[in-house]
Motif scaffolding. Structure first.
Motif, mmCIF file in Angstrom:
data_model
loop_
_atom_site.group_PDB
_atom_site.id
_atom_site.type_symbol
_atom_site.label_atom_id
_atom_site.label_comp_id
_atom_site.label_asym_id
_atom_site.label_seq_id
_atom_site.Cartn_x
_atom_site.Cartn_y
_atom_site.Cartn_z
ATOM 1 N N CYS A 144 -32.170 -8.435 32.434
ATOM 2 C CA CYS A 144 -31.786 -7.715 31.214
ATOM 3 C C CYS A 144 -32.485 -8.348 30.020
ATOM 4 C CB CYS A 144 -30.276 -7.770 31.026
ATOM 5 S SG CYS A 144 -29.334 -7.194 32.447
ATOM 6 N N ILE B 272 -27.886 -1.537 27.742
ATOM 7 C CA ILE B 272 -26.849 -1.921 28.706
ATOM 8 C C ILE B 272 -25.527 -2.058 27.957
ATOM 9 C CG2 ILE B 272 -26.083 -3.705 30.322
ATOM 10 C CD1 ILE B 272 -29.055 -4.343 30.794
ATOM 11 N N THR C 212 -27.721 -10.358 38.473
ATOM 12 C CA THR C 212 -28.100 -9.931 37.125
ATOM 13 C C THR C 212 -28.413 -11.155 36.275
ATOM 14 O OG1 THR C 212 -26.690 -7.970 37.285
ATOM 15 C CG2 THR C 212 -27.364 -8.670 35.075
ATOM 16 N N VAL D 105 -21.703 -5.168 32.049
ATOM 17 C CA VAL D 105 -22.188 -5.823 33.270
ATOM 18 C C VAL D 105 -21.016 -5.934 34.240
ATOM 19 C CG1 VAL D 105 -23.263 -7.858 34.279
ATOM 20 C CG2 VAL D 105 -23.919 -7.118 31.979
ATOM 21 N N VAL E 103 -25.013 -2.823 36.589
ATOM 22 C CA VAL E 103 -24.983 -2.781 35.126
ATOM 23 C C VAL E 103 -24.801 -1.332 34.716
ATOM 24 C CG1 VAL E 103 -26.419 -4.839 34.803
ATOM 25 C CG2 VAL E 103 -27.498 -2.587 34.923
#
Length: 394
Positions: A153, A212, A233, A215, A220
Motif C-alpha cells: 500500500c 484504501i 499487506t 485493511v 484491503v
C-alpha cells in the motif's frame, strides 16, 4: 576555548542523529564539551535497506557503541519520554534517568503512519524497523509455499522498492502495488516509463488512482467497497513524527515537526536544534521533505553551527538543494532520476547496471561517512541549491 560545563544531548540514533553527534565530537574535540546520544536500541538501523530485510535478506549488523568508539560520546540506551525546555532536561524511560542539557539536538525522525485507515495498525506490516521488517519476511515465507498474494500500500519510493524486491525474491507470489497516486509520479517521463517496464517485467500489478479505506486480516477494502484479497499487506504510505516536542511546548507545525529558523534552531527555544524528519525546514523554493538525502546535510549543518556558536562565531543560514531520486528495482535493476534543487525532475536519468551501482553507493555511504567523520569533516551535501537558496524563505 574550553566548555567543560557544556552538555549537548542528541535525541535519536538514526542517520541524522549519528552523523550530527560524531561530527560534533570531531569539531569540539579538546574543548571539554560533553556529548550524549540517546536511542532506544543499540543497533543502528539502515532505513534505506528495510525493504531488503522485508524480502528476507540478511544485512550487516551495525551497533551504535561500536560506531561511536573513539569519539568520547556517551551512549544512553532508552526512550526519551519527556522534555522540559525551561529546565533543559530530558526524561528517559519515564523517569529511570534524567539528563540535563545546555544544547539539545532533536533528531527523532519519523515512522509510517498506520492510524489514518481503519485496520492498518492491526492487520498491516510496516518497515518502521528491522524487527517489523523481519516479521513481514517471516509472513512471506509462510505464504510462498501456496503462492499467496502480497499487497503493498503506497506508491512512493519505499512502496516501489518493497514491491519490486519482493517480486524478484519470490516470483511465485502475486504482488500488487495499490496507490492513490501514480508510482514514480515525481520522476520525469522517461525514468517513470523505465520503472513501469521493470515492474511489469517482475510481475508487479499496479493499481493507482484508488484509495484504501480499510485493511482486513485477509484483504484491503477500496473506496467504493471493492475487496482485494491479500495474504500479507505492507503499509508504506503516510508519515508521523514523535509528539515529544509538541507535548513539551516547543513550537511545532500542524504535522508535529519543530518549527525552525534559517539556522535550524527552534523558533521558540533557541537552545533546541532540530534536524532531519523532525524539523520543518523551509527554503526559498519550498519546504524540504524527509529523506536521507536532505537529512544528512541538516545533520552536518547543525553540527558545524553548534561548534561555531560555541566559539562565538556567526552562523550562516542553511542551504540545500535536491540532486537525485535513487530507486532500487530489486537487486539487479534500478533507476536514478536526477533533479533540480526543488526535487523536480531534470531530463537526465540513469538506469540498469550503472544505476544499481549508483544506488548501492548511496545506500552504503552513511555508515562509511560515520567512520570517516571521526577523523575529518566529510561533506554530506551534494548540492546547496544554487541561486534558488541564496535568498531567504518567504
Amino acid at each position: 576555548m574550553t566548555h567543560h560545563d557544556h552538555h549537548i544531548v542528541v535525541l535519536g540514533g538514526g542517520y541524522t542523529g549519528m552523523l550530527a553527534a560524531i561530527r560534533l565530537a570531531h569539531r569540539t574535540r579538546r574543548t571539554g564539551v560533553r556529548i550524549t546520544l540517546v536511542n532506544p536500541s543499540d543497533r543502528f538501523t539502515e532505513r534505506l535497506r528495510m525493504h531488503q530485510i522485508a524480502a528476507g535478506q540478511q544485512l550487516a549488523d551495525h551497533h551504535i557503541p561500536d560506531l561511536l568508539a573513539g569519539t568520547g560520546i556517551t551512549f544512553v540506551r532508552g526512550h526519551a519520554t519527556a522534555i522540559d525546555p525551561d529546565r533543559r532536561t530530558v526524561v528517559i524511560d519515564g523517569g529511570t534517568a534524567t539528563l540535563e542539557y545546555d544544547t539539545l539536538l532533536y533528531a527523532l525522525g519519523s515512522s509510517t503512519d498506520t492510524s489514518r485507515v481503519p485496520g492498518a495498525d492491526s492487520h498491516a506490516f510496516t518497515l518502521n524497523g528491522p524487527q517489523e521488517a523481519a516479521r513481514f519476511a517471516e509472513r512471506l515465507r509462510e505464504i510462498v509455499v501456496r503462492g499467496g498474494t502480497v499487497t503493498v500500500c503506497g506508491g512512493g519510493l519505499t512502496g516501489v522498492e518493497a514491491a519490486t524486491e519482493i517480486a524478484e525474491t519470490y516470483p511465485g507470489l502475486t504482488v500488487r502495488l495499490i496507490s492513490s497516486d501514480e508510482p514514480g509520479a515525481m520522476m520525469g517521463d522517461a525514468a517513470r516509463a523505465y520503472l513501469f517496464r521493470a515492474m511489469d517485467r517482475l510481475g508487479v500489478t499496479v493499481r493507482s488512482g484508488v484509495r484504501i479505506t480499510k485493511v482486513l486480516p485477509d484483504a484491503v477494502e477500496l473506496d467504493g467497497g471493492e475487496l482485494v484479497a491479500s495474504d500479507a499487506t505492507l503499509w508504506t504510505t503516510g508519515v508521523r513524527v514523535s509528539p515529544l516536542a509538541g507535548d513539551a511546548g516547543i513550537a511545532v507545525d500542524e504535522r508535529g515537526l519543530i518549527r525552525v529558523d534559517a539556522t535550524l534552531r527552534s523558533v521558540s527555544h533557541p537552545d533546541v536544534h532540530a534536524i532531519g524528519d523532525a524539523a520543518a525546514v523551509r527554503l526559498a523554493w519550498g519546504q524540504i521533505h524527509g529523506t536521507c538525502q536532505s537529512g544528512l546535510p541538516t545533520a552536518q549543518y547543525a553540527a558545524d553551527s553548534i561548534a561555531r556558536l560555541l566559539r562565538g562565531k556567526r552562523v550562516k543560514p542553511f542551504r540545500f538543494g535536491y540532486f537525485h531520486q535513487p530507486v532500487s528495482i530489486g537487486r539487479r535493476d534500478a533507476v536514478i532520476q536526477f533533479t533540480h534543487a526543488d526535487d523536480t525532475p531534470r531530463r537526465a536519468y540513469l538506469k540498469g547496471r550503472a544505476a544499481v551501482l549508483y544506488k548501492e553507493t548511496v545506500s552504503s555511504s552513511p555508515v562509511k561517512m560515520f567512520r570517516l567523520s571521526k577523523r575529518m569533516n566529510v561533506s554530506a551535501t551534494v548540492s546547496r541549491g544554487g541561486r534558488a537558496t541564496r535568498k531567504p524563505a518567504a
